[in-house]
Design an enzyme around this catalytic site. Sequence first.
Site, mmCIF file in Angstrom:
data_model
loop_
_atom_site.group_PDB
_atom_site.id
_atom_site.type_symbol
_atom_site.label_atom_id
_atom_site.label_comp_id
_atom_site.label_asym_id
_atom_site.label_seq_id
_atom_site.Cartn_x
_atom_site.Cartn_y
_atom_site.Cartn_z
ATOM 1 N N GLY A 141 0.796 -1.223 0.000
ATOM 2 C CA GLY A 141 0.000 0.000 0.000
ATOM 3 C C GLY A 141 0.826 1.267 0.000
ATOM 4 N N CYS B 62 13.592 4.953 -3.729
ATOM 5 C CA CYS B 62 12.859 4.750 -4.979
ATOM 6 C C CYS B 62 13.739 4.933 -6.214
ATOM 7 C CB CYS B 62 11.638 5.666 -5.046
ATOM 8 S SG CYS B 62 10.495 5.426 -3.668
#
Length: 251
Positions: free
Chosen positions: A196, A214
């Site tokens: 999530g 990321c």
Amino acid sequence: MNTEISAKVAKTPACSLPPERGSLSHLMRARPGAHSVEWLIAPGFTPYVEAVAFMESRVDAIAAGRAGELVWLVEHPPLYTAGTSAKETDLRDPRFPVHKTGRGGQFTYHGPGQRVAYVILDLNQRRQDIRAFVCALEDWLILTLAAFNIRGERRADRVGVWVQRPDKPKGLDGATAEDKIAALGIRLRKWITFHGISMNVEPDLSHFSGIVPCGIADAHYGVTSLVDLGIPVTMVEVDSVLRREFTRIFG
């Protein structure tokens, strides 16, 4: 259909639009007559391995018709997770435990002061559209931040939610500095979602320096939190707004 997907989604142009109150760009509401989504808040710090086992068990139970949808709010002890696209070179300093996980995305950090929401929804009862689901998660985060007078923005080439930081040094090309305040990574099994989103409320931002978050290494892209931006909120307040804004998008 026995499909499992670790989603790293290229977003449609419509997903780049900001959600406006009363005119949300993506809705993922359940069909009429569906049961309400259950909400749970885990006390203390939840070990990551236990969280993954719990999510997988819940997904199997939903698929078998033994349980309903769930949003599970947790905090983790300090750790790094490596998504399906993670590069080993992006792990700069493994000062905390590193967990390889099946969610989409690259390296990220979880720890105290960060709200993680594991979103376990049955898209068979909503829309079997992964791109729309990712956009809906971003809408949810953006609306939550707006409630605290923070303008969160999405970027076509960067999944997650960002805030502009004109107070920080610009990029070499003159681009305004930006910090990431919320991340997302999802996985689907039989069109049931798990993993999530995470929102930085008041984590130790120095802990992000052990990874390339990321996979984005540009000097003018960093990380921030609600408290770092001067918004002194509690986790309880954030949870309340997350639940309210979730209902606007997911029902």
